[in-house]
Design a protein around this motif. Sequence first.
Motif, mmCIF file in Angstrom:
data_model
loop_
_atom_site.group_PDB
_atom_site.id
_atom_site.type_symbol
_atom_site.label_atom_id
_atom_site.label_comp_id
_atom_site.label_asym_id
_atom_site.label_seq_id
_atom_site.Cartn_x
_atom_site.Cartn_y
_atom_site.Cartn_z
ATOM 1 N N ALA A 21 0.843 -1.205 0.000
ATOM 2 C CA ALA A 21 0.000 0.000 0.000
ATOM 3 C C ALA A 21 0.879 1.256 0.000
ATOM 4 O O ALA A 21 0.480 2.309 -0.503
ATOM 5 N N TYR A 22 2.060 1.121 0.572
ATOM 6 C CA TYR A 22 2.978 2.258 0.651
ATOM 7 C C TYR A 22 4.388 1.732 0.466
ATOM 8 O O TYR A 22 4.844 0.879 1.238
ATOM 9 N N SER A 23 5.100 2.209 -0.565
ATOM 10 C CA SER A 23 6.458 1.667 -0.781
ATOM 11 C C SER A 23 7.468 2.755 -1.142
ATOM 12 O O SER A 23 8.474 2.481 -1.791
ATOM 13 N N SER A 24 7.178 3.971 -0.705
ATOM 14 C CA SER A 24 8.126 5.062 -0.912
ATOM 15 C C SER A 24 9.445 4.711 -0.213
ATOM 16 O O SER A 24 9.434 4.206 0.908
ATOM 17 N N MET A 25 10.578 4.975 -0.885
ATOM 18 C CA MET A 25 11.876 4.631 -0.288
ATOM 19 C C MET A 25 12.764 5.875 -0.186
ATOM 20 O O MET A 25 12.706 6.781 -1.021
ATOM 21 N N CYS A 26 13.595 5.861 0.851
ATOM 22 C CA CYS A 26 14.457 7.009 1.147
ATOM 23 C C CYS A 26 15.737 6.941 0.304
ATOM 24 O O CYS A 26 16.470 5.951 0.341
ATOM 25 N N ASN A 27 16.026 8.006 -0.442
ATOM 26 C CA ASN A 27 17.190 8.043 -1.343
ATOM 27 C C ASN A 27 18.477 8.532 -0.679
ATOM 28 O O ASN A 27 19.521 8.611 -1.334
ATOM 29 N N GLU A 28 18.395 8.883 0.584
ATOM 30 C CA GLU A 28 19.493 9.615 1.229
ATOM 31 C C GLU A 28 20.851 8.912 1.131
ATOM 32 O O GLU A 28 21.874 9.510 0.800
ATOM 33 N N LYS A 29 20.857 7.569 1.345
ATOM 34 C CA LYS A 29 22.143 6.842 1.412
ATOM 35 C C LYS A 29 22.875 6.831 0.068
ATOM 36 O O LYS A 29 24.083 7.052 0.008
ATOM 37 N N ILE A 30 22.132 6.610 -0.999
ATOM 38 C CA ILE A 30 22.786 6.543 -2.316
ATOM 39 C C ILE A 30 23.284 7.933 -2.733
ATOM 40 O O ILE A 30 24.301 8.068 -3.414
ATOM 41 N N MET A 31 22.589 8.973 -2.274
ATOM 42 C CA MET A 31 23.023 10.348 -2.566
ATOM 43 C C MET A 31 24.325 10.637 -1.834
ATOM 44 O O MET A 31 25.265 11.200 -2.380
ATOM 45 N N ARG A 32 24.337 10.230 -0.568
ATOM 46 C CA ARG A 32 25.486 10.539 0.296
ATOM 47 C C ARG A 32 26.716 9.721 -0.095
ATOM 48 O O ARG A 32 27.811 10.262 -0.216
ATOM 49 N N LYS A 33 26.520 8.411 -0.310
ATOM 50 C CA LYS A 33 27.685 7.539 -0.512
ATOM 51 C C LYS A 33 28.172 7.503 -1.962
ATOM 52 O O LYS A 33 29.352 7.307 -2.208
ATOM 53 N N TRP A 34 27.235 7.629 -2.929
ATOM 54 C CA TRP A 34 27.656 7.517 -4.337
ATOM 55 C C TRP A 34 27.393 8.802 -5.124
ATOM 56 O O TRP A 34 27.589 8.828 -6.339
ATOM 57 N N ARG A 35 26.861 9.814 -4.471
ATOM 58 C CA ARG A 35 26.584 11.118 -5.116
ATOM 59 C C ARG A 35 25.607 10.981 -6.302
ATOM 60 O O ARG A 35 25.727 11.659 -7.320
ATOM 61 N N VAL A 36 24.673 10.061 -6.153
ATOM 62 C CA VAL A 36 23.675 9.829 -7.206
ATOM 63 C C VAL A 36 22.405 10.598 -6.843
ATOM 64 O O VAL A 36 21.899 10.454 -5.729
ATOM 65 N N VAL A 37 21.904 11.413 -7.789
ATOM 66 C CA VAL A 37 20.716 12.222 -7.461
ATOM 67 C C VAL A 37 19.431 11.447 -7.779
ATOM 68 O O VAL A 37 19.382 10.697 -8.758
ATOM 69 N N PRO A 38 18.393 11.611 -6.943
ATOM 70 C CA PRO A 38 17.146 10.878 -7.147
ATOM 71 C C PRO A 38 16.516 11.173 -8.509
ATOM 72 O O PRO A 38 16.757 12.224 -9.095
ATOM 73 N N SER A 39 15.704 10.245 -8.950
ATOM 74 C CA SER A 39 15.066 10.396 -10.261
ATOM 75 C C SER A 39 14.077 11.560 -10.266
ATOM 76 O O SER A 39 13.231 11.680 -9.382
ATOM 77 N N ASP A 40 14.232 12.422 -11.276
ATOM 78 C CA ASP A 40 13.247 13.478 -11.504
ATOM 79 C C ASP A 40 12.212 12.875 -12.458
ATOM 80 O O ASP A 40 12.315 12.997 -13.678
ATOM 81 N N TRP A 41 11.229 12.173 -11.876
ATOM 82 C CA TRP A 41 10.362 11.349 -12.732
ATOM 83 C C TRP A 41 9.458 12.187 -13.640
ATOM 84 O O TRP A 41 9.062 11.720 -14.718
ATOM 85 N N LYS A 42 9.160 13.421 -13.253
ATOM 86 C CA LYS A 42 8.306 14.241 -14.135
ATOM 87 C C LYS A 42 9.071 14.615 -15.408
ATOM 88 O O LYS A 42 8.517 14.627 -16.502
ATOM 89 N N LYS A 43 10.349 14.913 -15.249
ATOM 90 C CA LYS A 43 11.205 15.186 -16.417
ATOM 91 C C LYS A 43 11.324 13.925 -17.271
ATOM 92 O O LYS A 43 11.289 13.986 -18.500
ATOM 93 N N GLY A 44 11.504 12.791 -16.593
ATOM 94 C CA GLY A 44 11.600 11.501 -17.298
ATOM 95 C C GLY A 44 10.324 11.217 -18.069
ATOM 96 O O GLY A 44 10.350 10.775 -19.218
ATOM 97 N N LEU A 45 9.185 11.514 -17.421
ATOM 98 C CA LEU A 45 7.889 11.295 -18.078
ATOM 99 C C LEU A 45 7.784 12.161 -19.336
ATOM 100 O O LEU A 45 7.326 11.694 -20.388
ATOM 101 N N ALA A 46 8.251 13.392 -19.229
ATOM 102 C CA ALA A 46 8.210 14.291 -20.397
ATOM 103 C C ALA A 46 9.037 13.706 -21.547
ATOM 104 O O ALA A 46 8.635 13.792 -22.712
ATOM 105 N N LYS A 47 10.167 13.075 -21.215
ATOM 106 C CA LYS A 47 11.013 12.469 -22.263
ATOM 107 C C LYS A 47 10.286 11.302 -22.929
ATOM 108 O O LYS A 47 10.332 11.145 -24.146
ATOM 109 N N VAL A 48 9.618 10.485 -22.118
ATOM 110 C CA VAL A 48 8.909 9.321 -22.674
ATOM 111 C C VAL A 48 7.760 9.797 -23.574
ATOM 112 O O VAL A 48 7.546 9.271 -24.669
#
Length: 299
Positions: free
Chosen positions: A264-291
Amino acid sequence: MNILVVGKYGQLASCLRDVVKQEKNTDTGINWHFLPSMQLNIAERKSVQQTFARINPQLVINTAAYTQVDKAEEEQDKAIAVNQLGCKYLAIACANLNIPMIHISTDYVFSGDAQTPYTPGEKTAPGCTYGLSKFLGEQEVMTYLNKFVIIRTAWVFSEYGKNFVRTMLKLAREKQQFGVVNDQVGNPTYAGDLARGIYQIAVAIKGGEKQWGIYHYNGASSVSWYQFAREIVDMAKDKAVIPLLPKIAPLTTLQYPTPAKRPAYSSMCNEKIMRKWRVVPSDWKKGLAKVIENEQQQF
Ligand SMILES: NC(=O)C1=CN([C@@H]2O[C@H](COP(=O)(O)OP(=O)(O)OC[C@H]3O[C@@H](n4cnc5c(N)ncnc54)[C@H](OP(=O)(O)O)[C@@H]3O)[C@@H](O)[C@H]2O)C=CC1
Ligand SMILES: Cc1cn([C@H]2C[C@H](O)[C@@H](COP(=O)(O)OP(=O)(O)O[C@H]3O[C@@H](C)C(=O)[C@@H](O)[C@H]3O)O2)c(=O)[nH]c1=O
């Protein structure tokens, strides 16, 4: 460095091939080997062993999986063969060469009872066969390997393959009205963003970084499937990708019964991957615009 990418024609691997193509003039010293299931069937130990002997990888990226969530309820053996045993054979082969593996998992390993975004250390409790098979795959990776990056992602969509965005566009072209569940919440992820993150991590591993562990990577904001469907059709209508705006009814899970139980709820926290690998979370609205833009060019 030889990198073996498993699952060549899946949507995530297709996006990763695009990233590699875009970066072809960057001298990373990496030789990418993308293999389709016809050449490497991870559910067969021999196929894995022969491929490793031929390619001699220094890093493996496993994007392959059995991803049919409802069908997995009747094809449990197939889901387990790919999602658990496939991981086991890959992990053993990586352990034999003492090389790391980047493995992709899912938000469906969680029960969905939480009210705040799941962190990577939180308790897993999959509610369906697909989720269970992916959970067991994670366990195999962690049993055989010390050097691993498990990335749990969610609600992945792209220009390629079968995904929720493309399903909604198809429905919008075929029907004037349909219903979508409004009581399952998660964070959509554009596969192109995840592919870029994986590329970045692979290059960092080649450079000597060793931040092994479980990570979460999904879109920066959460929506229900109904809200996501609305965003999709509104943008598609705006860009004339669909002729008419369909009427979408918000449903409860009870009103849209499926063989597999989803969280019912599966939102996940991106903090660790941002901090350890400097990876920014998906901007899904921009991604949707590309699709949607890509669909515009097709029609
Ligand atoms: N799609 C989503 O919404 C989400 C996906 N994930 C995870 O992300 C990863 C990538 O998913 P995605 O790209 O969407 O998946 P796809 O279903 O698009 O692609 C999966 C790929 O795996 C391959 N494959 C299946 N069985 C085998 C096998 N036995 N040996 C080798 N390859 C095999 C398939 O090849 P073929 O077609 O030839 O069988 C296909 O190319 C997976 O681990 C998935 O569990 C996580 C969260 C959300
Ligand atoms: C097509 C459709 C689906 N739904 C519901 C069913 C379900 O609860 C939800 C999502 O539908 P889908 O079956 O397309 O999505 P699903 O296959 O459950 O998507 C999942 O795929 C796997 C691989 C993952 O790892 C997950 O992160 C997630 O992305 O929307 C409707 O309410 N109306 C519809 O017309």
